[in-house]
Scaffold this active site. Sequence first.
Site, PDB file in Angstrom:
ATOM      1  N   GLY A   1      80.753  80.821  55.703  1.00  0.00           N
ATOM      2  CA  GLY A   1      80.664  81.766  56.125  1.00  0.00           C
ATOM      3  C   GLY A   1      79.147  81.248  56.095  1.00  0.00           C
TER       4      GLY A   1
ATOM      5  N   ILE B   1      79.983  76.055  44.069  1.00  0.00           N
ATOM      6  CA  ILE B   1      79.097  77.032  43.949  1.00  0.00           C
ATOM      7  C   ILE B   1      79.270  78.167  44.470  1.00  0.00           C
ATOM      8  CG2 ILE B   1      77.638  75.251  44.291  1.00  0.00           C
ATOM      9  CD1 ILE B   1      78.442  77.055  46.870  1.00  0.00           C
ATOM     10  N   ALA B   2      80.941  78.636  44.113  1.00  0.00           N
ATOM     11  CA  ALA B   2      81.660  80.108  44.073  1.00  0.00           C
ATOM     12  C   ALA B   2      81.632  80.637  43.782  1.00  0.00           C
ATOM     13  CB  ALA B   2      82.659  79.790  44.974  1.00  0.00           C
ATOM     14  N   ARG B   3      82.544  81.231  42.888  1.00  0.00           N
ATOM     15  CA  ARG B   3      82.943  82.115  41.631  1.00  0.00           C
ATOM     16  C   ARG B   3      84.171  81.339  40.223  1.00  0.00           C
ATOM     17  NH1 ARG B   3      79.295  84.216  42.423  1.00  0.00           N
ATOM     18  NH2 ARG B   3      78.579  86.371  42.973  1.00  0.00           N
TER      19      ARG B   3
ATOM     20  N   GLU C   1      81.429  82.353  32.185  1.00  0.00           N
ATOM     21  CA  GLU C   1      80.336  82.336  31.485  1.00  0.00           C
ATOM     22  C   GLU C   1      79.776  83.977  31.175  1.00  0.00           C
ATOM     23  OE1 GLU C   1      78.303  83.098  35.279  1.00  0.00           O
ATOM     24  OE2 GLU C   1      78.763  81.270  36.137  1.00  0.00           O
TER      25      GLU C   1
ATOM     26  N   HIS D   1      74.589  78.818  36.818  1.00  0.00           N
ATOM     27  CA  HIS D   1      74.573  79.590  37.491  1.00  0.00           C
ATOM     28  C   HIS D   1      73.385  78.811  38.228  1.00  0.00           C
ATOM     29  CE1 HIS D   1      77.240  82.953  39.177  1.00  0.00           C
ATOM     30  NE2 HIS D   1      75.964  82.663  39.719  1.00  0.00           N
TER      31      HIS D   1
END
Length: 356
Positions: A178, A261-263, A292, A310
């Site tokens: 994306g 680096i997403a979730r 987290e 994050h």
Amino acid sequence: MATTAGQKPIVLHIGDPVKWNTELYAQFSKDFTVIRPSTEDRQRDQFMKALKEKKWGNFDAIFRPFWSTGGEMGRWDKELIPLVPESCKIFASAGAGFDWADVDILAERGIVYCNSAAASSESVSDFALFLILSTFRNLNWCTTSARDSPAAFQDCHTNAAPVSHNPRGHTLGVIGLGNVGFEIARKAYLAFHMNIIYYDVLRKPNAREAEIEARFVSSLDEMLGLSDCVILATPASPDGKKVVTKERLAKMKVGSRFVNIARGSLVDEEAVADAVEEGRLVGVGMDVHENEPRVNERLKGLRQVTLTSHNAGGTLETHIGFEELSMRNIDALLKGQKPLTPVNMHLMTSAVKSNL
């Protein structure tokens, strides 16, 4: 722009006041009637009660300019979303991820969900390059050793080189090409001269692929097996399940690398730790974590793993962009134009789409 009887559309502003785009917000407040519920009213029970009682009337849009406030009511799910008035057509929020909102249920209700991933593309892609480089050059080992003892310094200086590599010429596999994923791939292609392959639910146009000489791989398992480094850049899992599992990690090359680096919820962190200990993964970079602010204890103990808090999207420019893009999405739709960054339009019926 006006609703019935010449009334201005109502925007429900959840979260803190706008901090940076004050001139834009001033115009936004002139064009629309903006209502900002108190912190107390945003607690889940109170928020749901207010919706049932139509405390804020038949509002037309929901505006959440910050990822750190405005989410006090918890998950937007099948319990909460049906309470939103039918007049509401758009939910525009800060942030790239939307794992806290059931965008499919929003679509069923005729509500377009718009994220702000485009505002964080620059910050996240820069940070992703650091994590990619870290997996090839053992940067966690290098930086921690320099802060430790002279013996640790000398050990790293002597022994890190034989197990470190230049990224140039290696294959980067991107899960989710994306806005963010493409920018990561573009920078890795230009800066590191990496070969780009990718997996996505939708293939990009040929011209877009050609910009970075990217090759589409229709099978995720196949792409994993072809990659020297895999980066997870999808904002959410289509089915709500983990994307990187023990089974998928087993498809990766022995001696490969992984970056997230997403979730954090998309990755089986225990399986990642197993893969590092087994030698299948020789480098890992994790900016996001499943629980987290708690970080997996096993991963913390592995020197091949770089862990951050994050931080990938965490720049002032990103926060300014979150505010602006969220307002511009609402402004566009409520003035009869197409939203700028819709996430769930493909899930909406043709009849609903035609009215947006």
